[in-house]
Enzyme design. Structure first.
Site, PDB file in Angstrom:
ATOM      1  N   HIS A  56       1.031  -1.455  -0.015  1.00 18.20           N
ATOM      2  CA  HIS A  56       0.150  -0.182   0.181  1.00 18.20           C
ATOM      3  C   HIS A  56       0.825   1.596   0.169  1.00 18.20           C
ATOM      4  O   HIS A  56       0.083   3.435  -0.197  1.00 18.20           O
ATOM      5  CB  HIS A  56      -0.921  -0.076   1.400  1.00 18.20           C
TER       6      HIS A  56
HETATM    7  C1  UD1 Z   1      -2.344   5.697   6.145  1.00 15.75           C
HETATM    8  C2  UD1 Z   1      -0.491   6.007   7.076  1.00 15.75           C
HETATM    9  C3  UD1 Z   1       0.342   5.281   6.572  1.00 15.75           C
HETATM   10  C4  UD1 Z   1      -0.269   3.401   6.991  1.00 15.75           C
HETATM   11  C5  UD1 Z   1      -1.747   3.250   6.393  1.00 15.75           C
HETATM   12  C6  UD1 Z   1      -2.676   1.696   6.516  1.00 15.75           C
HETATM   13  C7  UD1 Z   1       0.126   8.210   6.249  1.00 15.75           C
HETATM   14  C8  UD1 Z   1       0.479   9.279   5.763  1.00 15.75           C
HETATM   15  N1  UD1 Z   1      -0.288   6.862   5.951  1.00 15.75           N
HETATM   16  O1  UD1 Z   1      -1.636   5.222   4.453  1.00 15.75           O
HETATM   17  O2  UD1 Z   1       1.435   5.527   6.869  1.00 15.75           O
HETATM   18  O3  UD1 Z   1       0.490   2.222   6.590  1.00 15.75           O
HETATM   19  O4  UD1 Z   1      -2.642   4.218   7.050  1.00 15.75           O
HETATM   20  O5  UD1 Z   1      -3.348   1.450   5.877  1.00 15.75           O
HETATM   21  O6  UD1 Z   1      -1.188   8.846   7.229  1.00 15.75           O
HETATM   22  N2  UD1 Z   1      -9.652   5.128   2.103  1.00 15.75           N
HETATM   23  C9  UD1 Z   1     -10.688   3.938   1.898  1.00 15.75           C
HETATM   24  N3  UD1 Z   1     -11.230   3.254   3.164  1.00 15.75           N
HETATM   25  C10 UD1 Z   1     -10.613   3.920   4.628  1.00 15.75           C
HETATM   26  C11 UD1 Z   1      -9.104   4.849   4.496  1.00 15.75           C
HETATM   27  C12 UD1 Z   1      -8.722   5.160   2.827  1.00 15.75           C
HETATM   28  O7  UD1 Z   1     -11.174   4.020   0.762  1.00 15.75           O
HETATM   29  O8  UD1 Z   1     -11.107   3.680   5.217  1.00 15.75           O
HETATM   30  C13 UD1 Z   1      -8.874   4.548   0.528  1.00 15.75           C
HETATM   31  C14 UD1 Z   1      -9.365   6.325   0.333  1.00 15.75           C
HETATM   32  O9  UD1 Z   1      -9.398   6.409  -0.956  1.00 15.75           O
HETATM   33  C15 UD1 Z   1      -8.093   7.307   0.738  1.00 15.75           C
HETATM   34  C16 UD1 Z   1      -6.666   5.818   0.257  1.00 15.75           C
HETATM   35  O10 UD1 Z   1      -7.373   4.612   0.471  1.00 15.75           O
HETATM   36  O11 UD1 Z   1      -7.110   8.281  -0.039  1.00 15.75           O
HETATM   37  C17 UD1 Z   1      -5.494   5.459   1.504  1.00 15.75           C
HETATM   38  O12 UD1 Z   1      -5.986   6.800   2.607  1.00 15.75           O
HETATM   39  P1  UD1 Z   1      -4.719   7.621   3.813  1.00 15.75           P
HETATM   40  O13 UD1 Z   1      -5.752   7.449   5.184  1.00 15.75           O
HETATM   41  O14 UD1 Z   1      -4.824   8.245   2.783  1.00 15.75           O
HETATM   42  O15 UD1 Z   1      -3.482   6.458   3.676  1.00 15.75           O
HETATM   43  P2  UD1 Z   1      -3.473   5.246   3.822  1.00 15.75           P
HETATM   44  O16 UD1 Z   1      -2.461   4.901   2.028  1.00 15.75           O
HETATM   45  O17 UD1 Z   1      -4.528   4.410   4.310  1.00 15.75           O
END
Ligand code: UD1
Length: 391
Positions: free
Chosen positions: A221
Site C-alpha cells: 500500500h
Molecule cells: C495511511 C498512513 C500509512 C499507513 C496506512 C495503513 C499516512 C500518511 N499514511 O495510509 O502510514 O501505513 O494508513 O493503512 O497517514 N481509503 C478508504 N477507506 C478508508 C481509508 C482510506 O477507501 O477507510 C482509501 C481512500 O481512497 C484514501 C486512500 O485509501 O484516499 C488512502 O488513505 P489514507 O488515509 O490517505 O492513506 P493510507 O494509504 O491508508
C-alpha cells in the site's frame, strides 16, 4: 503505581488509521483498569473509516468506542492534516487533558501532536525515534516532526534512542518500553481466525491450504509502490511470476485497489494461484500471517509482526525504519526491483528463510511499562523536583 482515584492522570489518546488501532488497544485496557492512576479517553480522527479499515478492529480488539470521532476521512495530505487540526482544537479545549498520547507515524499523529503542543498540553509519542532516513516517505516527515515536539518519547527498539539523541532530543525524555503492537499480537494469537475460515468464500481454497510449498501472504500500500502505475505494474507482474512457484494470498488495501482499477491493471493478477481479498480484520490477517510460508509486504507493522511470529518476511522497500527486524528478526529488505525480489524469494525457498528471535521487551507487557512511565512523569512533575522539558 497507584494514585488517588479522584486525582487520576487525564490522558487523551489519539487514533486515526488502521495501524494505530492495534497499538492503542492494550494501552486503553491498561490505562482504564479501575486500579490504575490514569483516566484515558479515546479520540478517533476518522482518517480511516470503512468498516474493513476501522470497525472490525474496534470489535475484535475490544477497543472502546471513541469518546470523540472527528470524521475527517480521506483527502490530500494538506487537506487531511489541516482538517484534523481544525476539528481537533475544539475537542481538546472541551477536554483539557494532562497529556495527549499519539502513536505511530500517520497524518493524524502529527496533526494532533501539533495542536496539543501549541496549546501547552504535553504530548507522548509511542513508537518514537524510528527513522527510515527517506524523506520521500510521508511517514518519515510525520515521525521527525512529532518527535521534535513531544515531551515523552517511548521507543520500541534501542536504535530509536540513538536516532533521537542525534536529533538533539534530551535522553531524559526517552524511555525504552517495548512494542505495544506486539502486546496485541501475543494477546490475540490464540484467537486468530484459521486460514481455512478466512478463505471459505474462495472456489479453490485447497490451492492455498494444501500447496506443498505453503502459501505466501502479500500486502502492498505504500505510495512509492502503488501510486506510479509503472512501478505498480512491475510489482504485480513479479507477484504473478512468484505465484507460479508458491500460491499467493493478497488482501488489497483501498489505496492499492484504487490504483489497480485506475491504471487498469487487474488483469495482471488473474490466476487461480492468486487469491485477491478485501482488506481483512486483525484476527483474519493474523491467522493468515501465522500460517504463511513467507510474507511479501511494504508495511511497517507487518515487518515487526512477522519477526514476533518467526515467519520470514520480504520487504518490498529500499529501507526500513525498524532495523531490529533485520538484525534480529526474520526480515529481509529487497526494494521494488523485480530481479532482487525474485532472487530473494528463490533463496528463501532454498534456505527456509531467517529464523530470527523476538527482540528485547517485545514481551506482551509494553502497555504496562507505558503506564508506569506516564505516572512517573506525572509524579516528578507534580513534586516539582525535575522538569523533563528543555528550555
Ligand atoms: C495511511 C498512513 C500509512 C499507513 C496506512 C495503513 C499516512 C500518511 N499514511 O495510509 O502510514 O501505513 O494508513 O493503512 O497517514 N481509503 C478508504 N477507506 C478508508 C481509508 C482510506 O477507501 O477507510 C482509501 C481512500 O481512497 C484514501 C486512500 O485509501 O484516499 C488512502 O488513505 P489514507 O488515509 O490517505 O492513506 P493510507 O494509504 O491508508
Amino acid at each position: 503505581m497507584k494514585k488517588n482515584m479522584n486525582n487520576k492522570l487525564k490522558i487523551l489518546c489519539i487514533v486515526g488509521a488502521r495501524p494505530n488501532f492495534m497499538k492503542i488497544a492494550p494501552m486503553m485496557r491498561v490505562f482504564n483498569q479501575p486500579e490504575s492512576g490514569i483516566s484515558a479517553e479515546l479520540l478517533h480522527t476518522g482518517q480511516h473509516y470503512d468498516a474493513a479499515m476501522k470497525a472490525s478492529f474496534f470489535d475484535q480488539l475490544g477497543i472502546p468506542e471513541p469518546d470523540v470521532d472527528l470524521g475527517v476521512g480521506s483527502s490530500s495530505h494538506a487537506v487531511q492534516t489541516a482538517e484534523i487540526m481544525r476539528k481537533f482544537e475544539p475537542a481538546l479545549d472541551a477536554r483539557q487533558p494532562d497529556l495527549v498520547l499519539v502513536v505511530g507515524d500517520v497524518n493524524s499523529t502529527i496533526a494532533c501532536a501539533l495542536v496539543a503542543v501549541k496549546k501547552g498540553i504535553p504530548v507522548v509519542h509511542v513508537e518514537a525515534g524510528l527513522r527510515s532516513y527517506d524523506r520521500d516517505m510521508p511517514e518519515e516527515i510525520n515521525r521527525v516532526l512529532t518527535d521534535q515536539i513531544s515531551e515523552l518519547l517511548l521507543i520500541t527498539e534501542k536504535s530509536a534512542q540513538a536516532n533521537l539523541v542525534r536529533e538533539g532530543i534530551d535522553p531524559k525524555r526517552i524511555h525504552f518500553v517495548g512494542n505495544v503492537m506486539i502486546d496485541t499480537l501475543f494477546a490475540n494469537k490464540k484467537r486468530a481466525v484459521p486460514p481455512k475460515e478466512v478463505l471459505v468464500e474462495l472456489s479453490n481454497p485447497e490451492m492455498f491450504l494444501e500447496a506443498e510449498s505453503g502459501y505466501g501472504l502479500v500486502t502492498l500500500h505504500r505510495p512509492s509502490n502503488v501510486d506510479d502505475p509503472k512501478v505498480l505494474a512491475r510489482l504485480l507482474e513479479t507477484l504473478a511470476e512468484i505465484s507460479q512457484r508458491m500460491p499467493l494470498i493478497f488482501p488489497v488495501h483501498p489505496r492499492t485497489r484504487g490504483q489497480i482499477d485506475a491504471a487498469n491493471l487487474a488483469g495482471l493478477l488473474v490466476s487461480d494461484r492468486i487469491a485477491l481479498l478485501p482488506p481483512l480484520g486483525y484476527l483474519e490477517l493474523l491467522g493468515l500471517m501465522s500460517s504463511a510460508q513467507l510474507v511479501l509486504t511494504d508495511s511497517g507493522g507487518i515487518q515487526e509482526e512477522t519477526t514476533a511470529l518467526g515467519v520470514p518476511c520480504i520487504t518490498l522497500r529500499e529501507n526500513t525504519e525498524r532495523p531490529i527486524t533485520v538484525e534480529e528478526g526474520t526480515n529481509t529488505i529487497v526494494g521494488a526491483d523485480p530481479d532482487c525480489i525474485k532472487a530473494c524469494f528463490e533463496q528463501l525457498l532454498t534456505t527456509g528463510g531467517k529464523r530470527g528471535r523476538v527482540p528485547e521487551l517485545w514481551d506482551g507487557k509494553a502497555a504496562e511499562r507505558v503506564a508506569d512511565v506516564l505516572l512517573q512523569w506525572e509524579s516528578i512533575r507534580g513534586s516539582g523536583a525535575m522538569s523533563t522539558k528543555s528550555s
